[in-house]
Structures are given as C-alpha cells and as structure tokens.
Design an enzyme around this catalytic site. Structure first.
Site, PDB file in Angstrom:
ATOM      1  N   TRP A  28       0.845  -1.200   0.000  1.00 29.27           N
ATOM      2  CA  TRP A  28       0.000   0.000   0.000  1.00 29.27           C
ATOM      3  C   TRP A  28       0.883   1.254   0.000  1.00 29.27           C
ATOM      4  O   TRP A  28       0.542   2.258  -0.627  1.00 29.27           O
ATOM      5  CB  TRP A  28      -0.892  -0.009   1.257  1.00 29.27           C
ATOM      6  CG  TRP A  28      -1.743   1.217   1.423  1.00 29.27           C
ATOM      7  CD1 TRP A  28      -2.994   1.429   0.932  1.00 29.27           C
ATOM      8  CD2 TRP A  28      -1.399   2.419   2.133  1.00 29.27           C
ATOM      9  NE1 TRP A  28      -3.451   2.668   1.292  1.00 29.27           N
ATOM     10  CE2 TRP A  28      -2.489   3.299   2.029  1.00 29.27           C
ATOM     11  CE3 TRP A  28      -0.272   2.835   2.852  1.00 29.27           C
ATOM     12  CZ2 TRP A  28      -2.505   4.558   2.612  1.00 29.27           C
ATOM     13  CZ3 TRP A  28      -0.285   4.108   3.435  1.00 29.27           C
ATOM     14  CH2 TRP A  28      -1.381   4.949   3.314  1.00 29.27           C
ATOM     15  N   HIS A  29       2.026   1.164   0.702  1.00 27.12           N
ATOM     16  CA  HIS A  29       2.889   2.339   0.794  1.00 27.12           C
ATOM     17  C   HIS A  29       3.551   2.690  -0.530  1.00 27.12           C
ATOM     18  O   HIS A  29       3.840   3.861  -0.785  1.00 27.12           O
ATOM     19  CB  HIS A  29       3.967   2.129   1.864  1.00 27.12           C
ATOM     20  CG  HIS A  29       3.437   2.300   3.244  1.00 27.12           C
ATOM     21  ND1 HIS A  29       2.855   1.269   3.937  1.00 27.12           N
ATOM     22  CD2 HIS A  29       3.373   3.383   4.058  1.00 27.12           C
ATOM     23  CE1 HIS A  29       2.469   1.713   5.128  1.00 27.12           C
ATOM     24  NE2 HIS A  29       2.760   2.989   5.221  1.00 27.12           N
ATOM     25  N   GLY A  30       3.811   1.695  -1.345  1.00 29.24           N
ATOM     26  CA  GLY A  30       4.435   2.042  -2.614  1.00 29.24           C
ATOM     27  C   GLY A  30       4.717   0.831  -3.461  1.00 29.24           C
ATOM     28  O   GLY A  30       4.860  -0.290  -2.946  1.00 29.24           O
TER      29      GLY A  30
ATOM     30  N   PHE B 281       2.233   8.376  -1.105  1.00 26.73           N
ATOM     31  CA  PHE B 281       1.549   7.097  -0.981  1.00 26.73           C
ATOM     32  C   PHE B 281       0.100   7.291  -1.356  1.00 26.73           C
ATOM     33  O   PHE B 281      -0.744   6.719  -1.321  1.00 26.73           O
ATOM     34  CB  PHE B 281       1.681   6.531   0.422  1.00 26.73           C
ATOM     35  CG  PHE B 281       3.129   6.420   0.866  1.00 26.73           C
ATOM     36  CD1 PHE B 281       4.104   6.019  -0.034  1.00 26.73           C
ATOM     37  CD2 PHE B 281       3.525   6.737   2.143  1.00 26.73           C
ATOM     38  CE1 PHE B 281       5.436   5.943   0.349  1.00 26.73           C
ATOM     39  CE2 PHE B 281       4.848   6.648   2.545  1.00 26.73           C
ATOM     40  CZ  PHE B 281       5.804   6.260   1.641  1.00 26.73           C
TER      41      PHE B 281
END
Lengths: 313, 481
Positions: free
Chosen positions: B325-327, B481
């Site tokens: 989800w962060h990247g 993000f």
C-alpha cells in the site's frame, strides 16, 4: 467564539514580543551556524561596516562605484588618486539591483559624484539577494529603506536578521564595534577598496557551457534605478569587470547580455577590452588579485579619459 | 496545498471565518463550504485530479444507495465487487501499473523472452491511497449492513474530501466521520484551543524535526556507498525521527484543524517509539491504516481465529499488503515482510497483547526492563526503516551490511550545520515522553501553569519553528503514498 478570537489575538501579540526576545537571546548567545534562519554578521566579508562608517569623510567625489564584490575588489583608489580622481566604493557582497537602488537612494546626493560606475555582473541579476541583504542589515544604519529591502527580498533569514538587528540596536549592543582592516588575505583600504594579494589555486578551471540568467524582477528594479539616474541627470556608465577568460567564454549568451546593457546606457564589457592572465591576475575564477587590479585600473582610467567621462584638469 | 505553506496560513483563517460567521446558520451550507474548500485545497496541486475524487465519491454514493434497496445476495455482491474493482482499479492504474509491467517483463526475461511493454507516464495523484480506502470503507460497511447508506450527497462528498485529512489521513471510517456531517456543529472554545495546540505541535514535528532530519538523511542515503557504518546509523536514526515527525505531524495538524471546525478525527499515532514490543508498536503507529487492514482484510481472512498456521498466514498477508500500500517497490514489500517476521515470536508465544498501556504509566521514568524493551523495539524498527527509505533492495542490504561492519566504530560524517539537531531531538523526545499519556505530547503540558508560562512555552515552539524551518516548502512524505 469572540472569547476565542480575542484570546488568539492576545496570544499573537504576546508571542510576537516573545519572538523578539528569543531572537535576541539566540543571536546574542549562539553561533550563526546554529541559528539556521538568522545570520547577523557585523563586520562580515567585504568590509561593508568600515565602508559605510567612513562615508562621512567623503563628499562630492568624482566617482562612485556600485555593484557586487567585483566593484569593491576591482577599483583601487590609490591609482585614481595618482590621476587626481577622488572615488568612493559602495560595492557590497553579491549586491543585487535592490541593494544598489537602496544605497544610491541613501548616499547619492551626499556623495554627489560626477560619474557613477555601475558594475553589472550577470549572476547578481539572478541572485535571491539574501546574502547582500544580510550584509546591509548587519552593517548599516537602520531606516525604512532597509525594512523595504527586507520585504522585497522576502526571505525568513532576512526577516529574522532584521528583527535581531533592530533589537540589538535598541540595546546598543554593537555600539563599540570596530572592524579589523585586515581579515585573512583581505586588506581594506580607505575609500571602500578591498585588496587580495593571492593567486589562483588551480590554473585549469574548466566550466561547462551555460547561459547567464537575468531574472525579470531584478531587471525591473535595475531599470528603475537607471530611470532615477537619468531623471536626476546623473552621469553613469555600466561595466563588467574582467573575470577569467575560461569562465567568460563558457557562457554562450554574452552577446545578448551585452546588447541588453547597451540599451540601458553607456556600457563597456571589459572582458572584451582587456586580456588578463587567468592564473596570475586572479585569485579565483572571477575576482582579480592585486596585480590584475593594477593592470585593469590603468586601463580603466585611460578609458575614462578617452571617453571624456572624467575631467580632472 | 501544503499545511506548512503560506497558502494554507491564508486559506485556513478564511475558511474558518466563513464557516463560523457566514455559513453557521445552515448545516447544509457549512457542509457545502467544506466540499468547496476541500476541492480548492486539493485542486491547488492539480485541479485535473479532482475528477478522480469526485468520480470515486459518486461511485460509492450511488453504490451505497443501491445496496440499501437491494436484498438479493448476488446483486449485492456484484455491487460491492463493482465498488472494489473501480476504486482499486483506479489505484492500481495510477500506482501499481508500472510496477507490475516492469516485474512481468523481468520475469519473462528470465525465460529468454524479451518484452518491451509500454510504461505509463503518469503522475501519482496526491493522497489517492488515503481517500480510496476511506470511500471503500463506506461501501463495505453498507454492504455488511453495519451502517445505513446516506442520502445526503453533499455530506458524503464532504466526508470523502474533508480537507484536513484528505491527502494523508487519518483514514476515517464512514461510521465515525459521516454522522458528524449530519449534526449541527457548535463552536467549542476548549476544543478549538486544543486544536490549535495540536496544530502547533504538528508543525513543530514536521518543520523542526522531520525537515531538519531529512537534510542529513538525504545526504547519507543519496550516496550511501561512500558513508561509513556510523554515518549510516545516524542517517537511519534520523530517518526514524523524520518519518515519525513528518507523518504524525501531518496527522496532528489534520486532527487539530478538524477540531477548529467542530469535528473529531480518530487518533493516528500514540507515541509508537515508546513501544515495548512490535505488536504494541503497530497498535500505536498509523492506527487508522492498521485498524483498516484489521477490519477489512485480517478479520475477513479469519483473523486470529483458526490454527496457528492460518494466524501466521493472515499476519504476513496484512503486513505485506500494508507494505505494498505504501508504494510499488520491493523495498516496501520487504519492509512489510520484516515487520510480520518481527511479529511472529509474539504471535507464536501468544504475547502480542501484553503491553496495552503506555510505557511507565503514571511514573516519570521507565523501569530498566521497560527501557531495554523500548530500545530493542526501536532498534528493530530502525532496521525495517532502512528498507522503507532505500531506493532499492540492493542499497538496503548494503547499508545493513555496513552497519554490522567495523566502520560502525569510525567517526561519523556530521557537518557543523547539523550540530543543533541532536538538541532539537532531545527537546522533542523529552516533551513526547512527558506528554505520552495524552492524545498529543503538549496537550496538557503547562496547562496547570499560569497563562504567562503557557504562552511563553507556545511562543518558544513558534520561535523554534520559524528559526529552524526550511526556506523552501517541503512536502510530506506520505503524500507519495
């Protein structure tokens, strides 16, 4: 809600006063490297403090120089004196058109020169003006012009330094300050000149090809200054002092720059007039040393006579 | 628009005054003002991306309405499937498309098949991961019949786009935030003052701590191979404070701003670096995302029910998905994996819910045992942060290798321009420790003291912010993000 807004207003007033108190404490007791957004440096590089302090000794001079370090490092008053020309140098480090305008507004009538030599080094037209503003705030008297200049520069470092300077002046903190005339390799000479007797460290400077950039705001202020000089019927000449050939040649738009300044008045780019030696006449890539200044000054004074810009008879 | 910008310093008072003095008589008008100002706030970056938020909002609004009248399970499944597909599809295209394309192409090249796929040349819309999860939570809750769908489009648009938390959270649940748009807000002096204090603390964290740490971190990580283990250790340490200051600072400003408008947002950080084990850390770090994954992924997967193996599987899934989800980078996936691995011993020994209260509650100092636990947990997070910050996995492993080499004993690179930073960090850590039992560190600091001392303390924070801020606006890390 009204109570909240009143309290908020009260707090903002309180914190403003406290802010000045903290600025004063920080500026007085901490090193400039720690004060990230403040740089009060009385007696900084360039000897502006000494220059502005001795201005009272000069009145009705023949020539006033304005501009960046190229101005105060390129004109030795002793050579001019030999020709009976009195000069005063109002140059300051990285002086942008904002500071030039301020200094001329402040001292032009007092110095009342026959000729103003305005040194126009292109990078000072793209600089943010912070360094020069800090120099002036730290080393000159405080007046509305300085506050106006701070607003024009619009940088947090300038505002904080101005705040400290105001509080420090209020408490007379630097009243006894005396600037050393010799600092490192620099020696200050009366009339505003700073001499450095040194040679370039590296003889083979290589620069990538690039263009000089002139920012529109600086140009606008520069043009305002030119209009002011014209309005007051002041004689002036725009010049570029010599820089190393390798640095000059690495810029591809020198012609355009010359054309711009030619449109604003009498203009001489000395990089095209005189050939100095990159390794023996400079102490870095764009500042002449003592020997470079000697060659250049003789050439410059001859040029003034040729163009009949100065009459010393 | 950035919270730490002049634009926002002008924007906020204008919206505040309009909200309480012009639109205060009419709830719908207040909500409409929130929608308009939120769209201005977001459009300040790039107005074209507004269409994505509006599209996402409308999809979930109408799917919610449809779900309320549809009882047929297959149709309901179709509707929630459509919401998931559209929202995650948009997220996938903007955020993950190039990652998958690159990895497929690399995988095929292992078999000697050369692919030259077209990569998308697009900018990642700011905050897309945050508002996508927020609007999804609404559809899922309506689908699960945990909440009634709304018929009030303006309130729903305001819920999705509420400017204080639009671009970097806290990721709000519809069940908490949406009902607040239905109720009349009454200005509360205490809440507003509390909100301002939280904004001030958030700005301090971001501008003084995070941005100054970032300067050093950027020097070290941009050229990590030429730095010694000791410099890399300081760089990693500073990054830990950078990411915490940056992200929790944003959350504090968001929550504080919402309080000014009469809203209560969920807590997003609860002094995570004082955690005594990694499970506690994850109950205190980015709470809104952790609980989102818990409610919408971990529990549907079976959660902590079932045998140990399925618990371990579920734990790894949520941590790896959280990393992703962060990247779209393997570094984030490894970061997630590593955190799951840290979690494992606690899960197996069933000790993942031991430390529920804050460390040294009611005491001034922690016990030696607590101190060692805090230090150990912090060290574990440091190793994981290396993956979070590194450009690629090779760089991360090289840095870890250097940390365990003899160069850790050499003198670190530490230019004088950073000499004030350790002192600023010390002030920060002490204040955080003193205030750790509150919602944010300075919530009650000096509250019992005379007004003069209180205001002097807040003025000092303002002074530090102005004295040590960057002269150029610096965006928040989590915007990417």
């Amino acid at each position: 809600m009204k109570v909240f807004l009143k309290k908020l207003f009260g707090f903002l007033m309180f914190s403003f006063v406290m802010y000045l108190a903290f600025i004063f404490l920080w500026g007085t007791f901490f090193d400039n490297r720690i004060n990230k957004n403040m740089n009060f440096k009385i007696g900084s590089n360039g000897h502006l403090f000494s220059r502005l302090n001795e201005i009272k000794k000069y009145k009705n001079v023949d020539i006033v120089f304005v501009g960046s370090s190229h101005a105060y490092r390129s004109f030795d008053p002793r050579f001019f004196k030999e020709h009976g020309i009195t000069t005063f140098n109002l140059g300051s480090s990285s002086q942008t058109p904002v500071q030039t305008k301020l200094l001329l507004n402040r001292y032009l009538n007092y110095l009342n020169p026959k000729l103003i030599v305005y040194e126009v080094y292109p990078p000072t037209f793209s600089s943010d003006g912070v360094e020069s503003s800090l120099d002036l705030i730290s080393n000159s008297d405080m007046n509305w012009d300085i506050i106006k200049m701070a607003i024009q520069t619009n940088h947090i470092k300038v505002y904080n330094t101005l705040a400290y300077s105001l509080v420090a002046k209020l408490f007379g903190l630097n009243n006894d300050f005396n600037e050393n005339q010799k600092k490192g390799k620099d020696i200050y000479f009366s009339g505003g000149y700073v001499e450095r007797d040194d040679t370039i460290k590296s003889t083979n400077y290589r620069f990538e090809n690039t263009n000089w950039e002139l920012n529109p705001t600086s140009l606008h202020i520069f043009e305002e200054t030119i209009s002011m000089l014209k309005f007051n019927s002041r004689n002036y000449i725009l010049i570029q002092t010599p820089i190393t050939k390798s640095l000059f040649d690495s810029h591809l738009n020198n012609k355009e720059i010359d054309n711009y300044f030619k449109r604003k008045g009498l203009y001489i780019n000395f990089n095209r007039e005189i050939l100095l030696n990159d390794s023996t006449n400079f102490y870095d890539d764009h500042h002449m040393n003592k020997t470079g200044v000697a060659i250049f000054n003789k050439f410059f004074i001859n040029k003034l006579h040729q163009l009949k810009l100065i009459n010393t008879e | 628009m950035l919270f730490n910008s002049i634009d926002f310093a002008v924007f906020l008072p204008i919206v505040f005054l309009l909200y309480w003095f012009v639109a205060n008589k009419n709830l719908r008008l207040q909500n409409f003002l929130i929608v308009v100002s939120s769209y201005i706030f977001y459009g300040w970056w790039d107005w074209r991306f507004l269409s994505l938020i509006i599209f996402s909002s409308l999809i979930d609004f109408f799917i919610g309405k449809k779900l309320s009248i549809c009882e047929k399970p297959s149709s309901r499944k179709f509707l929630i499937g459509a919401s998931l597909a559209l929202n995650l599809g948009l997220l996938g295209v903007f955020k993950y498309f190039n990652f998958f394309i690159d990895n497929f192409s690399q995988a095929f090249s292992l078999f000697g098949i050369a692919l030259n796929p077209n990569r998308l040349s697009i900018v990642l819309p700011v905050g897309i991961s945050f508002y996508t999860f927020q609007t999804l939570s609404y559809s899922i809750d309506v689908y699960r019949k945990k909440m009634e769908p709304t018929n009030d489009l303006i309130s729903f648009l305001a819920f999705v786009s509420f400017f204080p938390q639009l671009v970097a959270g806290p990721i709000e649940r519809a069940s908490n935030l949406l009902p607040q748009f239905y109720r009349k807000r009454i200005f509360n002096n205490k809440d507003a003052s509390n909100g301002l204090r939280q904004i001030l603390w958030g700005l301090f964290k971001k501008v003084v701590i995070a941005d100054n740490c970032a300067e050093y971190v950027n020097i070290i990580f941009s050229n990590s191979s030429s730095h010694s283990g000791s410099s890399l250790l300081i760089g990693t340490l500073f990054f830990a404070f950078q990411i915490y200051g940056d992200f929790s600072g944003y959350s504090d400003i968001a929550i504080g701003t919402a309080k000014l408008f009469g809203f209560r947002l969920m807590k997003n950080f609860a002094f995570p670096y004082f955690s005594r084990d990694i499970a506690e850390f994850w109950r205190r770090w980015h709470i809104s995302l952790s609980t989102w994954f818990r409610d919408y992924l971990y529990i549907p997967l079976g959660g902590s029910k079932g045998n140990l193996l399925s618990k371990i599987r579920n734990t790894f899934i949520i941590f790896i998905v959280s990393g992703f989800w962060h990247g779209a980078n393997w570094t984030f996936i490894i970061w997630g994996f590593l955190n799951a691995a840290y979690f494992l011993p606690l899960l197996i020994s069933n000790k993942n819910r031991v430390n529920l209260d804050i460390a040294a509650k009611g005491k001034f100092l922690p016990s030696i045992k607590e101190f060692i636990q805090i230090l150990f947990t912090f060290s574990l997070t440091l190793i994981a942060w290396i993956f979070f910050r590194a450009e690629n996995t090779q760089q991360a492993f090289a840095i870890i290798g250097e940390l365990f080499s003899y160069s850790i004993l050499s003198a670190p690179y530490f230019p004088k321009q950073f000499s004030v930073l350790p002192y600023l960090l010390l002030i920060f850590i002490v204040l955080e420790w003193i205030g750790r039992e509150n919602n944010f560190a300075i919530e009650k600091v000096y509250l019992s003291c005379k007004l003069f001392y209180r205001w002097t303390f807040f003025s000092f924070l303002i002074f530090l912010i102005v004295m040590y801020m960057q002269t150029k606006e610096t965006p928040f890390i989590y915007f990417q993000f």
